[in-house]
Design a protein around this motif. Structure first.
Motif: not given
Length: 688
Positions: A26, A28, A30, A44, A47-48, A663-664
């Motif tokens: 997963e 993410h 920030e 982060g 949130k995770l 996404y990244d």
């Protein structure tokens, strides 16, 4: 299975990659918080929803930024009488060859904080003048009211006899209290090698950044507790947070090193899953503030001759070349009307114009810190249609197209471009030229043909520019991992706990003095130190993997080449290996010249189980869901297919022009290029 979280702090975003109980990855991103990087990390984590049983591996920029911005600890240097100006004198190198009046940057330690003690050790390790204890006491008394945070101790030939440095440390420690304790760096601990300037500079770098790094890591460790915290080193291994604070100089290339380790991990897994040979890699990591490139000819490229903030760093690090060209790099026009891109960056605050919600506010903030009329590489990519404004960060952040166009339009007027698109294309050409030179420097200039390598592109901006660079360098294929924007964080999860050691021996290789047994005896003290250090971290001796290296040169040369030694090679084989390495690097060798062994190096690592990448069976080709949008490529406005990376599965194939969004990151596939997804989800791009 151990639960682990990889965190890479960048100039624009802080990247997270989480390996869950099921082995799923997963990711993410920030926004970074430059004033205190731990704030973005703690946000982060929240949130995770990272459990307290997870282990954290962190790539930090604290030491790097402190050196580049010269805002480290107030540091004192103690050295041998007569050598107080070694740091100021340096070498006779001229970084700017054509500067009529060269300006030397200020030293990290000013003259008033450099002190000399009366002692002397010979080059053979004999004590000529014992340390003057009375003079030392007087010197240390003068430090009391100077608000000193750190002390660097570097005495002449202390790598042969460290006793005097250790005596100075003991006297300093006796004078400390819990309230005003200072950090102490000994050159005999940090770098027990010859070359007085390099050893002094490396010790000073460590002393200069260690207090900041220690405070930061203590604060972060308290915030993430009870989760254990480890830190990525510049040599591609991880180290405990407490040791990272103590020897902070080992972390100055922390994040970029994670990227190279991650790239080799992806390439190795892809080779096993598909049978395609990716052993020869050029890694291309384009982030928000810089681009890092490394050449991996079947192994991690290591060097002990790196440089940071104009100072030599003689510690073992991955050989990474960095240039100031990233997504946030600022384009500007100089006094002569020439367009430049970087090395200054808009960073995370204020960031590129396209990240702003209010262009006027962004412009006011920019004008306070930078010259007016500047746009960034990310703004140029958006103006050219290469970024999808509605799907940035998976739709979590919408890019401001009007702001990007306004910023680029200002620059277009300065350079006389006929349109914002023409100015944006010029920005990308300049940025690409800078990155192309960087890749040439690590490949062509070192005797390697880029056509025999695979370009592995990652970072937030790498996949956008990879095909243009590959075409310019005639690199036949580009490999883009499933999560390229957070690959540095993934590399930290694939890195082993590692300790590196070195010691100068200065021994001629001819005659009977050098044998396999002699070499093993020279490494014994380093092996013992490694066993003690790793045992303190809870590692068993049987789990340790060893790597032996030798720094060698022809007698009379001033620089060495490092070669590997596998403990079975006798001196004749070692010498021949050195000849071959010299031929590869410099295109000649001297078969009958005397060869000298200068320094021995030892790397001790404990192999871990990296995140498991599961291969899938390629599925029959299905029609790929896509939309068509207008994109500027090679000066022409053409229609390109916009494809979501999640809509591609193993076996999927397509042809450019196309833009792959995820996404990244975003990947640009120009005309003439084709793409396919392999069994691990990697995107392989090839040119006709």
């Amino acid at each position: 299975m151990e639960l682990r979280l990889g965190i890479d702090t960048g100039g624009t975003f802080t990247d997270f990659i989480w390996v869950s109980e099921t082995g799923d990855l997963e990711i993410h991103k920030e926004p970074s918080t430059p004033s205190d990087p731990s704030q973005a990390i703690l946000r982060g984590l929240e949130k995770l929803h990272i459990p307290t049983s997870a282990a954290i591996v962190h790539g930090s920029t604290v030491a790097t930024n402190a050196l580049l911005e010269q805002r480290g600890a107030r540091t004192v240097l103690i050295t041998t009488k007569g050598f107080g100006d070694v740091l100021e004198i340096g070498r006779q190198n001229r970084p700017d060859l054509y500067a009529l009046v060269p300006i030397k940057p200020p030293t990290l330690i000013p003259a008033e904080l450099r002190f000399e003690v009366n002692e002397r050790v010979s080059s053979q390790g004999n004590v000529l003048v014992p340390l003057d204890k009375a003079e030392l006491e007087q010197l240390l008394s003068t430090l009391k009211n100077r608000q000193i945070e750190s002390v660097a101790v570097c005495l002449l030939f202390s790598f042969l006899v460290p006793d005097h440095e250790q005596q100075i440390r003991e006297q300093l420690q006796l004078r400390q209290t819990g309230e005003d304790s200072i950090h102490i760096s000994l050159s005999s601990d940090i770098l027990p090698e010859y070359r007085e300037y390099e050893r002094t500079a490396t010790t000073v770098i460590n002393a200069y950044v260690a207090p900041l790094m220690t405070r930061y890591l203590n604060r972060l460790a308290e915030g993430v507790a009870p989760r254990p915290l480890a830190v990525m080193q510049s040599n591609g291994g991880i180290i405990g947070a407490s040791m990272a604070g103590e020897q902070a100089a080992r972390t100055v290339l922390s994040g970029p090193a994670g990227g190279v380790v991650g790239a080799r991990y992806i390439a190795s897994a892809a080779r096993q899953a598909t049978g395609t040979d990716y052993s020869n890699l050029i890694t291309f990591d384009m982030g928000g503030t810089s681009t890092d490139v490394a050449l991996c000819p079947g192994q991690l490229p290591m060097t002990a001759e790196s440089e940071i903030a104009g100072l030599p760093l003689r510690l073992s690090v991955i050989d990474i070349h960095t240039v100031g060209a990233g997504g946030g790099s600022l384009a500007y026009v100089d006094a002569g009307g020439a367009l430049h891109v970087g090395p200054e960056s808009a960073g995370a605050d204020p960031g590129p114009a396209c990240y702003s919600s209010d262009y006027a506010g962004w412009r006011n903030q920019m004008d306070r810190h930078f010259a007016p009329g500047q746009a960034t590489v990310s703004d140029a990519n958006l103006v050219l249609g290469r970024l999808d404004a509605d799907h940035f960060l998976g739709g979590a952040m919408r890019l401001n197209e009007a702001a990007a166009r306004a910023a680029v339009s200002e620059l277009a007027r300065q350079i006389g471009a006929e349109s914002p698109e023409a100015a944006a294309a010029d920005i990308l050409r300049v940025a690409n030229a800078t990155m192309e030179r960087a890749i040439r420097r690590i490949s062509v200039e070192r005797g390697h043909d880029p056509r025999r390598f695979t370009l592995l592109a990652f970072g937030g901006g790498g996949p956008l520019h990879a095909c243009d660079l590959a075409r310019a360098l005639q690199i036949p294929r580009v490999l883009i991992p499933p999560t390229p924007g957070v690959l540095s964080a993934l590399g930290m999860l694939a890195a082993n706990p590692t300790r590196s050691y070195s010691r100068t021996v200065m021994q001629g290789m001819s005659g009977e003095a050098v044998s396999v047994e002699w070499l093993e005896s020279q490494f014994q003290s380093l092996v013992k130190q490694a066993l003690d250090d790793l045992a303190a971290d809870g590692h068993e001796p049987g789990a340790i993997s060893w790597q032996y290296e030798l720094d060698m040169r022809y007698l009379g040369q001033s620089h060495e080449l490092t070669i590997f030694w596998d403990q079975t090679q006798n001196p004749q084989v070692i010498i021949q290996t050195f000849h071959e390495a010299h031929q590869q690097r410099y295109s000649y060798h001297q078969q009958h010249a005397a060869v000298e062994l200068v320094t021995i190096r030892l790397s001790a690592s404990v192999p871990i189980s990296p995140p498991k990448l599961v291969a899938s069976i390629p599925l029959p080709q299905e029609e790929i869901s896509q939309t068509t949008k207008s994109v500027w490529i090679n000066g022409r406005q053409i229609d390109a297919a916009f494809i979501e990376r999640t809509d591609l599965s193993p076996g999927s194939q397509f042809a450019g022009p196309a833009v792959i969004t995820q996404y990244d990151t975003t990947t640009l596939v120009p005309e003439g290029w084709s793409g396919q997804i392999d069994a691990l989800g990697n995107l392989l791009l090839t040119v006709a």
